[in-house]
Design an enzyme around this catalytic site. Structure first.
Site, PDB file in Angstrom:
ATOM      1  N   LYS A   1       0.866  -1.188   0.000  1.00  0.00           N
ATOM      2  CA  LYS A   1       0.000   0.000   0.000  1.00  0.00           C
ATOM      3  C   LYS A   1       0.897   1.230   0.000  1.00  0.00           C
ATOM      4  O   LYS A   1       1.478   1.586   1.023  1.00  0.00           O
ATOM      5  CB  LYS A   1      -0.908   0.014   1.242  1.00  0.00           C
TER       6      LYS A   1
ATOM      7  N   GLY B   1      -4.598   0.596   5.134  1.00  0.00           N
ATOM      8  CA  GLY B   1      -3.319  -0.038   5.453  1.00  0.00           C
ATOM      9  C   GLY B   1      -3.428  -0.854   6.733  1.00  0.00           C
ATOM     10  O   GLY B   1      -2.690  -1.813   6.939  1.00  0.00           O
TER      11      GLY B   1
ATOM     12  N   CYS C   1      14.439  10.568   6.602  1.00  0.00           N
ATOM     13  CA  CYS C   1      14.438  10.102   7.996  1.00  0.00           C
ATOM     14  C   CYS C   1      15.830  10.142   8.612  1.00  0.00           C
ATOM     15  O   CYS C   1      15.968  10.323   9.807  1.00  0.00           O
ATOM     16  CB  CYS C   1      13.870   8.701   8.058  1.00  0.00           C
TER      17      CYS C   1
ATOM     18  N   GLU D   1      10.674  15.058  15.580  1.00  0.00           N
ATOM     19  CA  GLU D   1      11.028  15.027  14.160  1.00  0.00           C
ATOM     20  C   GLU D   1      10.167  16.051  13.420  1.00  0.00           C
ATOM     21  O   GLU D   1       8.941  15.990  13.468  1.00  0.00           O
ATOM     22  CB  GLU D   1      10.764  13.630  13.606  1.00  0.00           C
TER      23      GLU D   1
END
Ligand code: NAD
Length: 488
Positions: free
Chosen positions: A185, A223, A294, A391
């Site tokens: 997905k 998902g 990331c 983050e």
């Protein structure tokens, strides 16, 4: 680098066929640098993903895909050749739908990921799936043992939008190389980087129907079926730590293997003996691809004794950095992927200002169309501030002063994340000593480059579970069986 005209596949791949959504619905694919609609894509439904899972299960259980590594190798080589033929189409897709700067596509986005498929093809054919263990006695009688690695079964793969083609391809290619079937997905913001792989599989390879399913959808929660459905054996997820946590919890019900590549807040430590003139301008690379990586180091730790010198060099680099239109090869920073991401990044910037960090460059969004954010340099950042801990996934660098080496190591490790990082210093042995003390999955000393298909990639702490790529990544997708026989 001129881009070819977009001609993407916009249907899903289920059971070897390119199909529209079962209810005929589509969703829009938007160009983040112009805000224009690029086109549409099949909007996969809950029924579609459930059918895809059923097909993948049946194919794994009833075909000989799992038992024929030579055939898998042949199919992966066809996939490699097919992807090479479509390389320029994939490049155009990722630049237009993800806003990835065209200059960055040879490395992480397109060329290198295609080359990785050749590695998976070789490994599929050459891996030693079965080998004898040493004979051992049991109650005085000799015993033989065979160690066997078998595919885990059906893999559910879920990916984000920042390096969409690479992640979609890596998850598909490594899963099927190991003999699994899979359902992917892709992220709703970058659907064609998934569906167009489906076209190559369907039209240019002998990969049997049912081995790979690709179901794009505007609905994030479809998902979730991949982490709850009992017909799935393992979930391979790349995305945020928040979603990773949810997937792990959902997968617990049926005790699936989970493989998670999550967020990061990596630090580069600049040691006091580093060549500041060479190293500090490199801090602006935090902004590459809008900071949507990331493993980008978004905290730079600088010795207090040379702090002013460092931030003067960084400021100059931020002020002369090219950003904007991702089709212009001079720009290494394009837009954020969506308005939602743009607003998220801007709200972090506001929080940084409110908590007392000094915004030296940028801090806003430019005039005009597109989800751009200015390259933003924060200095005088305290390690406890929100912008130093969470983050941001934007072009935002936090510069944090430290007193001495032990202080730098403590600050670098004071994070719930542990994905990557760097150390820069004049004395390599000292830099290496410090690198060994940082609790992250990858580390770059003096600009060393770890990214390669045979490098196991993943994180400590809340940056993930398991490793992707390399033999270690391949083995994540295998079960282990020991067969014992009486000795001769
Ligand atoms: P996200 O977690 O919001 O979404 C990732 C994928 O998960 C998407 O396909 C989304 O549709 C799907 N999803 C969302 N909710 C779900 C649920 N409940 N169940 C199942 N699937 C669900 O992440 P994002 O915003 O797309 O991507 C950015 C994040 O990805 C950042 O945190 C970044 O650090 C991380 N990332 C990590 C790596 C790595 O290798 N460690 C690589 C790239 C990106």
């Amino acid at each position: 680098m001129a881009l070819v005209e977009l001609a993407p596949e916009n249907r899903n791949l289920i059971d070897g066929e390119l199909v529209d959504a079962s209810n005929g619905n589509t969703f829009l694919n938007v160009n983040p640098s112009t805000e224009e609609v690029l086109g549409t894509v099949a909007d996969g439904t809950k029924d579609d993903i459930e059918r895809a899972v059923g097909v993948a299960r049946r194919t794994f259980d009833e075909s000989n895909w799992a038992d024929d590594p030579a055939f898998r190798q042949k199919c992966l080589r066809q996939l490699y050749e097919g992807l090479l033929e479509e390389k320029e189409q994939f490049r155009a897709i990722v630049v237009h739908e993800a806003g990835a700067p065209v200059s960055t596509t040879p490395f992480m986005q397109i060329d290198e990921p295609i080359e990785m498929v050749a590695y998976w093809a070789d490994l599929a054919g050459n891996y030693e799936y079965e080998r004898p263990m040493s004979d051992v006695p049991f109650l005085g009688r000799p015993q033989r043992r065979i160690l066997r690695r078998e595919p885990v079964g059906v893999v559910g793969a879920i990916t984000p939008w920042n390096v969409p083609f690479y992640l979609n391809l890596t998850k598909i290619a490594s899963s099927i190389a190991a003999g699994n079937t899979c359902v992917l997905k892709p992220a709703p913001d970058t659907p064609w980087s998934g569906t167009h792989i489906g076209k190559v599989i369907a039209e240019k390879t002998d990969i049997p129907p049912g081995v790979v399913q690709i179901v794009a959808s505007s609905d994030h929660t479809i998902g979730e079926i991949l982490s709850t459905d009992p017909r799935i054996d393992a979930v391979s997820f790349t995305g945020s730590t928040q979603t990773g946590r949810r997937i792990m919890a959902c997968a617990a019900e049926t005790v699936k293997k989970v493989f998670l590549e999550l967020g990061g807040k990596s630090a580069t430590i600049v040691l006091d003996d580093a060549d500041f003139g060479k190293v500090c301008p490199g801090a602006v690379m935090t902004c590459i691809h809008g900071g949507q990586g990331c493993a980008i180091t978004t905290r730079w730790l600088v010795p207090r004794a040379r702090y002013d010198e460092a931030i003067t060099l960084m400021k100059a680099a931020f002020e002369s950095w090219n950003y904007g239109d991702p089709t212009n090869p001079a720009n290494l920073q394009g837009p954020q992927v969506s308005r939602l991401q743009q607003e998220r990044v801007l709200s972090y910037i506001e929080k940084g200002k409110a908590e007392g960090a000094r915004c030296l460059v940028g801090g806003g969004k430019p005039e005009g169309k597109g989800f751009f954010v200015e390259p933003t340099l924060f200095v005088d950042v305290d390690p406890q501030m929100t912008i130093a801990r969470e983050e941001i996934f934007g072009p935002v660098l936090c510069v944090i002063p430290y007193q001495h080496d032990a202080d730098a190591i403590r600050i670098a490790n004071d994070s719930k994340y542990g994905l990557s990082g760097g150390v820069q210093g004049g004395d390599e042995a000292r830099a290496l000593r410090i690198a060994r003390q940082i609790r992250t999955g990858t580390l770059a000393v003096n600009g060393g480059q770890w990214f390669h298909v045979d490098t196991p990639f993943g994180g400590y702490k809340q940056s993930g579970v398991g490793r992707e790529n390399g033999v270690m990544g391949f083995e994540e997708l295998l079960e282990t069986k020991v067969i014992a026989l009486p000795g001769k």
